[in-house]
Design a protein around this motif. Structure first.
Motif, short mmCIF file in Angstrom:
data_model
loop_
_atom_site.label_atom_id
_atom_site.label_comp_id
_atom_site.label_asym_id
_atom_site.label_seq_id
_atom_site.Cartn_x
_atom_site.Cartn_y
_atom_site.Cartn_z
N PHE A 186 76.16 48.99 42.38
CA PHE A 186 74.84 48.79 41.78
C PHE A 186 74.96 48.02 40.48
O PHE A 186 74.19 47.09 40.22
N ALA A 245 75.64 44.43 41.13
CA ALA A 245 74.74 43.85 42.14
C ALA A 245 74.27 42.46 41.75
O ALA A 245 73.99 42.19 40.59
N CYS A 290 68.34 42.13 44.10
CA CYS A 290 67.32 42.96 43.44
C CYS A 290 67.80 44.41 43.33
O CYS A 290 68.14 45.05 44.32
N ARG A 291 67.82 44.93 42.12
CA ARG A 291 68.37 46.28 41.91
C ARG A 291 67.48 47.36 42.54
O ARG A 291 67.98 48.42 42.93
N VAL A 320 68.71 47.70 45.96
CA VAL A 320 69.97 48.43 46.02
C VAL A 320 69.72 49.93 45.94
O VAL A 320 70.28 50.72 46.71
N CYS A 362 63.40 43.67 37.78
CA CYS A 362 64.76 43.91 37.29
C CYS A 362 65.37 42.63 36.71
O CYS A 362 64.81 41.54 36.82
N HIS A 405 73.79 45.96 50.49
CA HIS A 405 72.53 46.10 49.76
C HIS A 405 71.35 45.54 50.53
O HIS A 405 70.23 46.05 50.43
#
Length: 310
Positions: free
Chosen positions: A77, A80, A83-84, A87, A103, A181
């Motif tokens: 994460f 990453a 897009c968090r 995730v 994010c 993800h």
């Protein structure tokens, strides 16, 4: 974090939580009243070493394995390139069809590349090893490693053996995390984190779609760019921009740097963007902040330039 307040505007993690469950719970303290709130995670690989050491000191091997998997997911994460929000939801088994737009990845997207062929190699390798091995082993097969385990399993005789040797371990690790993800692969926590194909992987494997992924951010390049981006700026304009930022921050009841960092204002005062396209080139200005604050900051810059000309 035994905080039971609805108006928490900002949550900071000074070191990385040991699991996404913990991170999700703790950041969930922010914005419970429905108003905008921010979360900042400060991440360093020293945190990872300490966390792994603490897990290794546990006496229960099975519990250690589970905790290590959770830690690796948290690292994924933090690293990453997608897009968090995706995730986070993907970790809990939910899918987000569109990026969140809020994010840091959405606001300042990394450079992207056509990863279709590399993704097909990765997914095919997962299939060829029987969907019974974790990420590290699959990457070793892709890169043509001659370690004893691969030879013992005769995985050096697979059609996917060595087809990804032109790329580094880090490259493949980043690619696999993005595939996880985005929902093309899943890790089976109950079975030693082995990689398994999802239904979404089928059209990609069959060549029925193209896939773009984010290029890994090169920290050395970022540091060089940051060092180079220290131009002389107009001090008077910088102060005007800071005053505007403070007014917005006070109105929204957030710290000023949540609106824009000083470095972003300094770059504005140096580059003096004249329209939204030029403003988007400023470090720290993404589509989301452009929509919220762009017009106001451009107006101050234009007014300043007009005064200077007169």
């Amino acid at each position: 974090m035994g905080i039971d307040k609805s108006n928490v505007r900002f949550v900071v993690h000074y070191d990385m939580p040991k699991s996404i469950e913990s991170y999700y719970q703790e950041t969930g303290r922010a914005g419970r009243d429905g108003l905008p709130a921010d979360a900042l995670l400060l991440f360093g690989y020293g945190d990872v070493a300490v966390a792994r050491g603490l897990i290794g000191n546990g006496g229960n091997a099975e519990q250690n394995r589970i905790e290590l998997h959770k830690l690796n997911c948290m690292i994924g994460f933090a690293e990453a390139q997608t897009c968090r929000r995706r995730v986070l939801l993907g970790y809990f088994g939910d899918r987000l069809e569109q990026d969140c737009g809020n994010c840091d990845i959405c606001e300042s997207p990394p450079e992207r590349f056509d990863a279709t062929e590399d993704a097909q190699k990765a997914l095919s390798c997962v299939y060829r090893v029987g969907q019974r091995f974790g990420m590290g082993h699959v990457i070793d097969v892709l890169r043509g490693s001659q370690n004893h385990r691969i030879q013992e399993l005769k995985h050096d005789q697979l059609s996917t053996f060595g087809i990804g040797k032109q790329h580094s371990q880090d490259f493949w690790g980043n690619l696999f995390r993005q595939l996880i993800h985005l929902g093309y692969l899943e890790q089976d926590l109950a079975n030693f984190s082995v990689l398994k194909l999802t239904e979404g992987a089928r059209p990609l494997l069959r060549g029925e779609m193209r896939l773009e992924l984010a290029k890994p951010r090169d920290t050395k390049v970022v540091e060089k760019k940051s060092a180079a981006k220290k131009p002389a700026y107009d001090g008077a304009l910088f102060q005007e921009l800071r005053e505007l930022r403070k007014g917005i921050a006070d109105e929204q009841q957030v710290p000023p740097f949540v609106v824009f960092a000083d470095a972003t204002l300094a770059e504005m005062a140096a580059q003096m963007p004249k329209d939204k396209w030029e403003l988007l080139k400023i470090t720290g200005v993404g589509q989301h902040k452009m929509a919220r604050y762009g017009d106001a900051f451009l107006r101050v810059i234009r007014d300043h330039l007009e005064k200077a000309e007169n």
